[in-house]
Design a protein around this motif. Structure first.
Motif, PDB file in Angstrom:
ATOM      1  N   GLY A  50       0.692  -8.308   3.165  1.00 44.29           N
ATOM      2  CA  GLY A  50       0.275  -9.215   2.094  1.00 44.29           C
ATOM      3  C   GLY A  50       0.357  -8.573   0.730  1.00 44.29           C
ATOM      4  O   GLY A  50       0.866  -9.179  -0.235  1.00 44.29           O
ATOM      5  N   MET A  51      -0.126  -7.316   0.629  1.00 50.16           N
ATOM      6  CA  MET A  51      -0.099  -6.621  -0.654  1.00 50.16           C
ATOM      7  C   MET A  51       1.337  -6.320  -1.100  1.00 50.16           C
ATOM      8  O   MET A  51       1.676  -6.449  -2.280  1.00 50.16           O
ATOM      9  CB  MET A  51      -0.903  -5.324  -0.557  1.00 50.16           C
ATOM     10  CG  MET A  51      -2.389  -5.515  -0.316  1.00 50.16           C
ATOM     11  SD  MET A  51      -3.236  -6.288  -1.706  1.00 50.16           S
ATOM     12  CE  MET A  51      -3.212  -4.943  -2.885  1.00 50.16           C
ATOM     13  N   ALA A  52       2.185  -5.922  -0.147  1.00 48.26           N
ATOM     14  CA  ALA A  52       3.579  -5.621  -0.481  1.00 48.26           C
ATOM     15  C   ALA A  52       4.309  -6.886  -0.921  1.00 48.26           C
ATOM     16  O   ALA A  52       5.110  -6.863  -1.861  1.00 48.26           O
ATOM     17  CB  ALA A  52       4.279  -5.002   0.725  1.00 48.26           C
ATOM     18  N   TYR A  97      -0.349 -15.024  -0.900  1.00 50.06           N
ATOM     19  CA  TYR A  97      -1.639 -15.713  -1.065  1.00 50.06           C
ATOM     20  C   TYR A  97      -2.157 -16.209   0.288  1.00 50.06           C
ATOM     21  O   TYR A  97      -3.352 -16.079   0.595  1.00 50.06           O
ATOM     22  CB  TYR A  97      -1.478 -16.878  -2.032  1.00 50.06           C
ATOM     23  CG  TYR A  97      -2.756 -17.627  -2.330  1.00 50.06           C
ATOM     24  CD1 TYR A  97      -3.785 -17.031  -3.061  1.00 50.06           C
ATOM     25  CD2 TYR A  97      -2.940 -18.929  -1.888  1.00 50.06           C
ATOM     26  CE1 TYR A  97      -4.958 -17.716  -3.339  1.00 50.06           C
ATOM     27  CE2 TYR A  97      -4.111 -19.624  -2.157  1.00 50.06           C
ATOM     28  CZ  TYR A  97      -5.116 -19.012  -2.884  1.00 50.06           C
ATOM     29  OH  TYR A  97      -6.282 -19.694  -3.154  1.00 50.06           O
ATOM     30  N   ALA A  98      -1.267 -16.750   1.117  1.00 48.79           N
ATOM     31  CA  ALA A  98      -1.666 -17.230   2.447  1.00 48.79           C
ATOM     32  C   ALA A  98      -2.191 -16.085   3.312  1.00 48.79           C
ATOM     33  O   ALA A  98      -3.165 -16.246   4.057  1.00 48.79           O
ATOM     34  CB  ALA A  98      -0.486 -17.920   3.133  1.00 48.79           C
ATOM     35  N   ILE A  99      -1.563 -14.918   3.202  1.00 48.78           N
ATOM     36  CA  ILE A  99      -2.010 -13.751   3.991  1.00 48.78           C
ATOM     37  C   ILE A  99      -3.351 -13.236   3.468  1.00 48.78           C
ATOM     38  O   ILE A  99      -4.291 -13.002   4.243  1.00 48.78           O
ATOM     39  CB  ILE A  99      -0.945 -12.627   3.948  1.00 48.78           C
ATOM     40  CG1 ILE A  99       0.355 -13.077   4.619  1.00 48.78           C
ATOM     41  CG2 ILE A  99      -1.477 -11.362   4.633  1.00 48.78           C
ATOM     42  CD1 ILE A  99       1.513 -12.104   4.446  1.00 48.78           C
ATOM     43  N   VAL A 109      -4.876   2.514  -1.756  1.00 49.59           N
ATOM     44  CA  VAL A 109      -5.804   2.296  -0.653  1.00 49.59           C
ATOM     45  C   VAL A 109      -5.060   1.587   0.457  1.00 49.59           C
ATOM     46  O   VAL A 109      -5.282   0.429   0.733  1.00 49.59           O
ATOM     47  CB  VAL A 109      -7.013   1.455  -1.085  1.00 49.59           C
ATOM     48  CG1 VAL A 109      -8.039   1.408   0.016  1.00 49.59           C
ATOM     49  CG2 VAL A 109      -7.651   2.034  -2.311  1.00 49.59           C
ATOM     50  N   LYS A 110      -4.146   2.310   1.068  1.00 46.34           N
ATOM     51  CA  LYS A 110      -3.399   1.712   2.163  1.00 46.34           C
ATOM     52  C   LYS A 110      -4.190   1.864   3.444  1.00 46.34           C
ATOM     53  O   LYS A 110      -4.201   0.991   4.291  1.00 46.34           O
ATOM     54  CB  LYS A 110      -2.038   2.395   2.291  1.00 46.34           C
ATOM     55  CG  LYS A 110      -1.081   1.602   3.168  1.00 46.34           C
ATOM     56  CD  LYS A 110       0.331   2.077   3.012  1.00 46.34           C
ATOM     57  CE  LYS A 110       1.287   1.105   3.690  1.00 46.34           C
ATOM     58  NZ  LYS A 110       2.668   1.508   3.586  1.00 46.34           N
ATOM     59  N   ASN A 111      -4.818   2.997   3.600  1.00 44.53           N
ATOM     60  CA  ASN A 111      -5.595   3.237   4.803  1.00 44.53           C
ATOM     61  C   ASN A 111      -7.026   3.500   4.382  1.00 44.53           C
ATOM     62  O   ASN A 111      -7.335   4.549   3.839  1.00 44.53           O
ATOM     63  CB  ASN A 111      -5.027   4.444   5.550  1.00 44.53           C
ATOM     64  CG  ASN A 111      -5.754   4.677   6.843  1.00 44.53           C
ATOM     65  OD1 ASN A 111      -6.647   3.919   7.201  1.00 44.53           O
ATOM     66  ND2 ASN A 111      -5.385   5.713   7.546  1.00 44.53           N
ATOM     67  N   LEU A 112      -7.899   2.564   4.646  1.00 45.55           N
ATOM     68  CA  LEU A 112      -9.274   2.678   4.172  1.00 45.55           C
ATOM     69  C   LEU A 112     -10.098   3.656   4.985  1.00 45.55           C
ATOM     70  O   LEU A 112     -11.132   4.124   4.542  1.00 45.55           O
ATOM     71  CB  LEU A 112      -9.935   1.301   4.178  1.00 45.55           C
ATOM     72  CG  LEU A 112      -9.390   0.343   3.113  1.00 45.55           C
ATOM     73  CD1 LEU A 112      -9.942  -1.050   3.355  1.00 45.55           C
ATOM     74  CD2 LEU A 112      -9.750   0.798   1.728  1.00 45.55           C
ATOM     75  N   PHE A 113      -9.662   3.940   6.219  1.00 40.08           N
ATOM     76  CA  PHE A 113     -10.395   4.937   6.990  1.00 40.08           C
ATOM     77  C   PHE A 113     -10.047   6.301   6.442  1.00 40.08           C
ATOM     78  O   PHE A 113      -8.899   6.711   6.409  1.00 40.08           O
ATOM     79  CB  PHE A 113     -10.036   4.833   8.484  1.00 40.08           C
ATOM     80  CG  PHE A 113     -10.631   3.612   9.113  1.00 40.08           C
ATOM     81  CD1 PHE A 113     -11.891   3.666   9.670  1.00 40.08           C
ATOM     82  CD2 PHE A 113      -9.965   2.410   9.094  1.00 40.08           C
ATOM     83  CE1 PHE A 113     -12.461   2.533  10.220  1.00 40.08           C
ATOM     84  CE2 PHE A 113     -10.523   1.272   9.641  1.00 40.08           C
ATOM     85  CZ  PHE A 113     -11.768   1.337  10.204  1.00 40.08           C
ATOM     86  N   ARG A 114     -11.070   6.991   5.984  1.00 43.52           N
ATOM     87  CA  ARG A 114     -10.867   8.247   5.278  1.00 43.52           C
ATOM     88  C   ARG A 114     -10.307   9.300   6.214  1.00 43.52           C
ATOM     89  O   ARG A 114     -10.715   9.433   7.358  1.00 43.52           O
ATOM     90  CB  ARG A 114     -12.192   8.722   4.713  1.00 43.52           C
ATOM     91  CG  ARG A 114     -12.126   9.994   3.890  1.00 43.52           C
ATOM     92  CD  ARG A 114     -13.489  10.231   3.274  1.00 43.52           C
ATOM     93  NE  ARG A 114     -13.553  11.469   2.571  1.00 43.52           N
ATOM     94  CZ  ARG A 114     -14.310  12.497   2.944  1.00 43.52           C
ATOM     95  NH1 ARG A 114     -15.024  12.408   4.032  1.00 43.52           N
ATOM     96  NH2 ARG A 114     -14.342  13.597   2.224  1.00 43.52           N
ATOM     97  N   ARG A 115      -9.360  10.079   5.713  1.00 43.70           N
ATOM     98  CA  ARG A 115      -8.791  11.150   6.510  1.00 43.70           C
ATOM     99  C   ARG A 115      -9.461  12.453   6.182  1.00 43.70           C
ATOM    100  O   ARG A 115      -9.934  12.676   5.083  1.00 43.70           O
ATOM    101  CB  ARG A 115      -7.289  11.297   6.233  1.00 43.70           C
ATOM    102  CG  ARG A 115      -6.543  10.012   6.479  1.00 43.70           C
ATOM    103  CD  ARG A 115      -5.127  10.153   5.964  1.00 43.70           C
ATOM    104  NE  ARG A 115      -4.560   8.816   5.796  1.00 43.70           N
ATOM    105  CZ  ARG A 115      -3.583   8.546   4.969  1.00 43.70           C
ATOM    106  NH1 ARG A 115      -3.090   9.486   4.210  1.00 43.70           N
ATOM    107  NH2 ARG A 115      -3.100   7.325   4.873  1.00 43.70           N
TER     108      ARG A 115
END
Length: 482
Positions: free
Chosen positions: A384-386, A411-413, A473-479
């Motif tokens: 959606g963001m891409a 927008y739909a996504i 913020v592609k991956n919200l789970f922190r590494r």
């Protein structure tokens, strides 16, 4: 919560499952952080209360570390900062720590423990687990991580005030372990850039699947767990801890390294879509020889490393040069779903837009989105963001029909993944209405539309895109830091 419950998930430990039918876009739960802090690297750029990015911030007059938008934010944040303020000031007066604040892990651990001391491990009836019951995985940590953990604990003991309740080292270690494997990034006000880390107890119960049925998004300071499609009663709810735009082997390695488990989801067991992600081009039914695909794949990896280096140095003209050189070799050989080619198109689009090569940026963005559509779940937030970015780039390039179509799809996504109240969705809705109006003008009289557009751009030149970020913020789970 009447739509989900805790249960013992086979082979995974505790998890969450639906207790009634859920539909795409449904919010399973919304949760504020138990505690959260700003990243060390952004401590002087982000408000420590509302996590907004501001050009001018007001510094705490006592500790000289915490920064706030204004007195309103400072007052709102005082409850959490009160004990922290004196501790930071005292810590910065100790020998080698002179003038410094403790790192983000130590500051977060302290905020968690102060709240535990004051309110206990369960804040409300909506919290489905205590912090004591969360996994810390300390026994699974490699030697280097254990050394870092010991350093953090040593510095924590220097930081923790003598007049606060004293805790056993095992209890302190547990909190650090929980942060290490369950920390979740906190984003800025628009949800685009990671600016801090927090702990969300309920989210810690949601298990991983590489092709999940839910997604997590930050919205107005809270995380929301949202359904990506229909979920049946009794079905486990899952999210992805890693980006699916990696082959199975790489996802497995990341999950083992950062979260200490082996993924047994269907997509990992079947290596689903790996052939697309590393495949060669097919022309008139004839595939490019595997040896040639392997050669260009290895070359692409080297060029990606060069590109990343130039990008980190802010040398964007060099980035574009590397991208063009690499894509010239990739496009005749690699499939349009090959992940190294997709990375090149993604970076080339972003950097070209920043350098105002708008037509070129739009072309790269279209290729990127076409590839993503063949790999990602149709309701994936990254897709959606891409698609949103590609739509805006096409609109900027004057390609109103394609741009409007992409913006509508995005927008739909995002209506499902982010929800209608999220700042990004609201911005996208305004853009959708704008492009819809322009598209009507274009269809009524293309010449007049283009003349008006050129005049508008001449009188008010298009603003430059934001400087490309090293990582969004592609991956919200922190590494874990390495």
């Amino acid at each position: 919560m009447d739509n989900i419950e805790v249960f013992d998930s086979p082979g995974k430990g505790r998890g969450l499952r639906a207790t009634k039918e859920l539909l795409s876009g449904d919010v399973l739960f919304s949760e504020p952080p138990f505690a959260a802090v700003v990243f060390d690297s952004l401590a002087d750029k982000i408000c420590h209360s509302c996590f907004r990015r501001q050009d001018k911030l007001q510094r705490c007059g006592q500790c000289k570390f915490a920064q706030y938008c204004d007195k309103t934010c400072q007052s709102a944040g005082w409850k959490e900062h009160k004990l922290e303020c004196g501790a930071i000031k005292a810590f910065g007066a100790i020998g080698d720590n002179f003038g410094k604040a403790p790192n983000e892990n130590i500051r977060l651990a302290a905020r968690i423990m102060w709240r535990l001391d004051k309110e206990g491990g369960v804040m409300s009836d909506m919290q489905m687990t205590s912090l004591d019951d969360l996994e810390n995985h300390i026994s699974d940590m490699p030697e280097d991580d254990l050394k870092e953990l010991k350093v953090d604990i040593h510095n924590f003991l220097d930081y923790w005030p003598r007049n606060s309740k004293q805790h056993r080292v095992d209890d302190i270690s547990h909190i650090f372990g929980v942060i290490n494997c369950n920390g979740f990034t906190v984003s800025d006000q628009r949800g685009l850039n990671a600016v801090g880390v927090g702990l969300f107890p309920n989210l810690c119960l949601v298990n991983h699947d590489c092709w999940p049925n839910c997604t997590v998004i930050l919205n107005h300071g809270k995380i929301e767990l949202r359904a990506l499609g229909k979920i049946e009663p009794g079905e486990e709810v899952t999210v992805s801890y890693v980006d699916f735009l990696n082959v199975t082997e790489d996802r497995q390695r990341q999950l083992k390294m950062h979260y200490f488990f082996d993924c047994t989801c269907e997509h990992c067991k079947g290596h689903i879509k790996d052939d697309l992600k590393m495949g060669g081009k097919e022309v008139d039914g004839v595939k490019v020889p595997e040896e040639q695909v392997k050669e260009v794949t290895e070359y692409s990896l080297q060029m990606l490393q060069k590109m990343d280096k130039a990008r980190l140095e802010g040398n964007y003209h060099e980035v574009i040069k590397i991208c063009r050189e690499c894509m010239e070799k990739q496009e005749p050989v690699l499939a349009d779903t090959h992940i190294y080619q997709l990375r090149m198109w993604s970076t080339a689009s972003e950097v070209s837009a920043y350098l105002q090569f708008i037509d070129e940026a739009a072309d790269y963005a279209r290729k990127m989105v076409d590839g993503y559509n063949k790999l990602y779940h149709p309701c994936n937030a990254h897709l959606g963001m891409a698609t949103m970015r590609a739509g805006v780039t096409h609109w900027q390039a004057g390609k109103i029909e394609v741009g409007h179509g992409m913006i509508c799809k995005a927008y739909a996504i995002l209506q499902r993944t982010h929800g209608p109240t999220h700042p990004i969705t609201k911005d996208l809705e305004a853009m959708r209405m704008q492009t819809e109006m322009e598209l009507r003008m274009f269809r009524e009289n293309e010449y007049i539309y283009k003349s008006m557009r050129e005049a508008a751009l001449k009188n008010q030149p298009m603003n430059m895109m934001n400087e490309p970020m090293a990582e969004s913020v592609k991956n919200l789970f922190r590494r874990q830091k390495k």
